[in-house]
Design an enzyme around this catalytic site. Structure first.
Site, short mmCIF file in Angstrom:
data_model
loop_
_atom_site.label_atom_id
_atom_site.label_comp_id
_atom_site.label_asym_id
_atom_site.label_seq_id
_atom_site.Cartn_x
_atom_site.Cartn_y
_atom_site.Cartn_z
N GLY A 36 25.11 61.24 70.87
CA GLY A 36 24.72 61.42 69.46
C GLY A 36 25.07 60.20 68.61
N ASP A 96 32.75 63.57 66.71
CA ASP A 96 33.61 64.72 67.01
C ASP A 96 35.10 64.37 66.98
OD1 ASP A 96 31.21 65.91 67.37
OD2 ASP A 96 31.52 66.53 69.43
N TYR A 105 23.84 66.92 61.57
CA TYR A 105 22.96 65.76 61.71
C TYR A 105 22.98 64.90 60.45
CZ TYR A 105 21.57 68.51 65.70
OH TYR A 105 21.61 69.22 66.86
P1 FBP Z 1 28.44 62.86 70.98
O1 FBP Z 1 29.60 63.52 71.62
O2 FBP Z 1 27.45 62.33 71.93
O3 FBP Z 1 28.89 61.79 70.02
O4 FBP Z 1 27.66 63.90 70.09
C1 FBP Z 1 28.35 64.73 69.24
C2 FBP Z 1 27.45 65.70 68.53
O5 FBP Z 1 27.09 65.23 67.28
C3 FBP Z 1 28.15 67.05 68.45
O6 FBP Z 1 28.94 67.15 67.30
C4 FBP Z 1 27.02 68.02 68.52
O7 FBP Z 1 27.42 69.21 69.15
C5 FBP Z 1 26.03 67.33 69.39
O8 FBP Z 1 26.26 65.97 69.24
C6 FBP Z 1 24.61 67.67 69.02
O9 FBP Z 1 23.79 67.20 70.02
P2 FBP Z 1 22.24 66.91 69.84
O10 FBP Z 1 22.13 65.63 69.10
O11 FBP Z 1 21.75 66.76 71.24
O12 FBP Z 1 21.65 68.05 69.11
#
Ligand code: FBP
Length: 700
Positions: free
Chosen positions: A106, A228, A567
């Site tokens: 993410g 996170d 997001y």
């Molecule tokens: P990363 O661990 O890859 O940094 O992503 C964290 C995050 O933002 C989480 O907080 C969330 O659960 C997840 O990504 C959401 O994933 P997606 O972008 O696939 O919806």
């Protein structure tokens, strides 16, 4: 008035003021792009050197030693400046290099500055060095999709959020085929080094790639990224090496800004409970930081719930000469009771509004749900492996999936050795609402992780809360407290004696600022009965209007607004802290590369202190790895850090919870974190959790 011909839209668009107003290049953007983050002292030197630091030790996993032989003996490397190096050092340090960089997972605010820091340091050492950006995450490495990152591209994205420049993706390089293709790409591009900017899983990938490419002299360096905040590294003695991944501060501040605004709105309009789910796939670090930033009325922390024991149930069981195994572990039902308790307490002092923060990953800490998640993860992974197809393609609808589970339950009856999903699991699962069943059965991500962000956790929880509040309303315990002065005013205006009616209507008339209608009064009918019994009115008489008005004011309406913060905060432009942190991480990456390191993660120590105390370093990834269950199998991974309930930041939140619930007459205790400031004076310029934890030596 004289008729004036309207200006044509084409002409309007030609006016300089209009062009300025609608331009996508606004003063904020210019200021961001021009900001030059300060450099850690060591980077003011022309060169840097690495020193193995034996002070930091790790407990090494047997499997990691076996699988990562080439990098397992890596040490923590501290960086120091070097202004007058020997010729051969200079030649090695400044040689022309090809470096590839990829974002993985993410987005997290600050990623562009990692590129900027690396670019500036690499070009300073040798302007001929080429920096490649792999497109769309690890897929870009596997499929050799890369662009050259030029100076103008870097300048366009300096200090800006997102991973827009080269995008990102969640593919994991986790098979011999993907590994071979990645290696081929790196060789084809003549890479000297590959930089992986990612979370725990991506840094795990970085370690395996480093091991794989050691013989080809291709270095691999990781960078700790994730909003996170769950990449936190300590050595075996608890010394903090990396206190926080980048992006956490910005995301937390962005969520806190919006949630603080809701606190303001909610305490103005006084009619809604705002339910805010905040991102954080598993750990509740973001929720904890939001609690400290906003003082919202209730913040649930997943890690706090998992050790829960229902002592009342245990006492009852002991009294009955019994053992109650269900008293261990938090259930969704119990959690909903905890939330209801706060709502009822606030209502009693006239506050039928508030703000609740729920971490996205809370389900991970609720025993009954976690068991479902683990079982379903295993069932899906086993199905995919045995059938070499995809569970979700073979069972597209919820009904198909449920039918498959039913089949497993039947099988377990016939063959008790097959018991991953038994009839009890099936019965319990059937009690779960459809949309939640669907959430629990949905596709796992490429790492086999359960996708918490896709589940409507808050809807499940609030459904239970609403049901229980209705019960409390029925039994007369959920009521809005009426201000005594208001009650007196209404009765006196209607020509009635408040002191006469008070003890009849309220359970606490003589000793409280907020009056609570007696539990037995739950409708106009029961109100009339109470007045008749007290011989205030006869059967034929109606309830006096002022009294009926007071009764209606005491009946709570529970209205919620549900929000998801994730997001939006992830896409925010970085705070000054994240701008400076990531730019220096980029410079650290170059220092590690130029000094021949591989299998290391760039990091900066002392982030909680003044910038002048920041210390860049390289952390060996392999010694941090351990075995964990992934996709139904044990795999070597980097451990995620969850909230430590003994940490100073959690203990502070726990102690202040009651104050922030503010179930007392008077104002709420909300805190206004203010907007994310990029330039100018900012009262708070780093995560509060980071600062609090660093002040308590025992939680370091
Ligand atoms: P990363 O661990 O890859 O940094 O992503 C964290 C995050 O933002 C989480 O907080 C969330 O659960 C997840 O990504 C959401 O994933 P997606 O972008 O696939 O919806």
């Amino acid at each position: 008035m004289k008729d004036i011909d309207p200006i044509s839209t084409e002409d309007l668009l030609e006016i300089p003021e209009v062009q300025r107003a609608i331009s996508s290049i606004n003063p904020e953007l210019i200021e961001r792009r021009q900001y030059d983050p300060p450099k850690c002292k060591v980077f003011e030197n022309t060169h840097t050197i690495l020193e193995d630091n034996d002070r930091f030790k790790f407990t090494i996993d047997r499997e990691a030693r076996k699988q990562l032989q080439g990098i397992i003996n890596n040490k923590v490397q501290t960086i120091s400046g070097q202004d007058a190096p020997g010729e051969s050092f200079k030649e090695r340090y400044c040689k022309k290099r090809n470096i590839g960089i990829v974002f993985s997972g993410g987005p997290a605010p600050g990623g562009h500055n990692v590129i900027a820091g690396l670019f500036d340091a690499a070009k300073k050492a040798n302007p001929e060095t080429i920096l490649y950006g792999f497109l769309l995450g690890p897929d870009g490495i596997i499929e050799n999709e890369a662009i050259e990152i030029t100076g103008s591209r870097v300048d366009a994205y300096r200090n800006l959020g997102g991973f827009t420049m080269i995008k990102t993706g969640r593919t994991k390089i986790d098979s011999p085929r993907k590994m071979a293709l990645s290696k081929e790409t790196c060789k084809n591009l003549g890479l000297d080094a590959l930089v992986i900017v990612g979370g725990d899983d991506s840094n795990t990938n970085a370690a395996f790639l480093a091991q794989e490419m050691i013989e080809d002299n291709i270095q691999v360096i990781g960078v700790p990224k994730t909003i996170d905040g769950d990449i936190q590294v300590r050595d075996a003695d608890g010394n903090v090496l990396c206190a926080m991944s980048f992006g956490f501060h910005t995301a937390a501040r962005a969520f806190a800004g919006s949630i603080s605004n809701l606190c303001t709105d909610s305490s103005s309009d006084v009619k809604y409970w705002h339910i805010c789910k905040v991102m954080g796939r598993v750990a509740s670090h973001l929720a904890l930081e939001v609690a400290l930033q906003t003082h919202a009325n209730m913040t649930l922390i997943g890690e706090d719930l998992c050790d829960y024991i229902d002592t009342k149930r245990i006492e009852n069981a002991i009294e009955a000469g019994d053992v109650d195994y269900n008293a261990y572990g938090m259930t969704l039902r119990h959690l909903s009771r905890v939330i209801c308790d706060g709502i009822v307490q606030r209502a009693a002092v006239g506050k039928n509004y508030g703000v609740v923060v729920i971490p996205e990953g809370i389900l991970e800490f609720i025993n009954e749900i976690q068991i479902f998640i683990i079982k379903l993860n295993t069932i899906i992974a086993e199905y995919n492996e045995t059938h070499d197809t995809d569970f979700h393609t073979d069972f597209p609808t919820l009904e198909d999936k449920l039918e498959y589970l039913r089949r497993l339950a039947r099988l377990s009856r016939e063959d008790s050795s097959f018991s991953i999903w038994n009839t009890r699991d099936d019965d319990l699962f059937n009690d779960v609402p459809d949309f939640f069943q669907e959430g629990l059965l949905m596709e796992r991500d490429s790492h086999g992780n359960f996708q918490f962000s896709q589940v409507k956790t808050e809807a499940v929880l609030m459904g239970l809360v609403k049901d229980y509040l209705n019960i409390l309303k029925e039994n007369g315990t959920y009521k809005i407290g009426i201000k005594k002065s208001y009650y007196r005013k209404i009765l006196e205006k209607g020509g009635l004696d408040p002191n006469y009616f008070g003890p009849i209507l309220f359970k606490n008339y003589n000793d409280a600022e907020f009056l609570l209608i007696r539990p037995s009064i739950i409708s106009v009918k029961t109100l009339k009965q109470v007045l008749e019994q007290a011989e205030v009115i006869s059967e034929e008489e109606a309830v006096p209007v002022p009294i009926e008005k007071i009764f209606h004011t005491s009946v709570p309406k529970f209205k919620t607004q549900i929000h998801f913060y994730g997001y939006d905060g992830r896409g925010n432009d970085p705070t000054r802290f994240d701008c400076n942190y990531t730019y220096n991480l980029g410079m650290t990456v170059f220092s590690l590369i130029a000094n021949g390191a591989t299998g290391q993660m760039a990091a900066i120590r002392n982030l909680e202190k003044d910038f002048s105390a920041w210390e860049p370093l390289g952390i060996p990834i392999a010694p941090l790895m351990h075995l964990e269950e992934r996709k139904g199998k044990l795999a070597l991974v980097l451990e995620k850090s969850i909230v430590d309930v003994n940490s100073a930041s959690f203990r502070v939140v726990k102690r202040l919870r009651e104050n922030w619930l503010a179930a007392l007459p008077g104002d709420d205790n909300y805190r206004r974190p203010g907007p994310i400031r990029f330039a100018g004076k900012s009262e708070e310029d780093r995560p509060i959790t980071l600062v609090l934890n660093s002040l308590d030596k025992s939680s370091q």
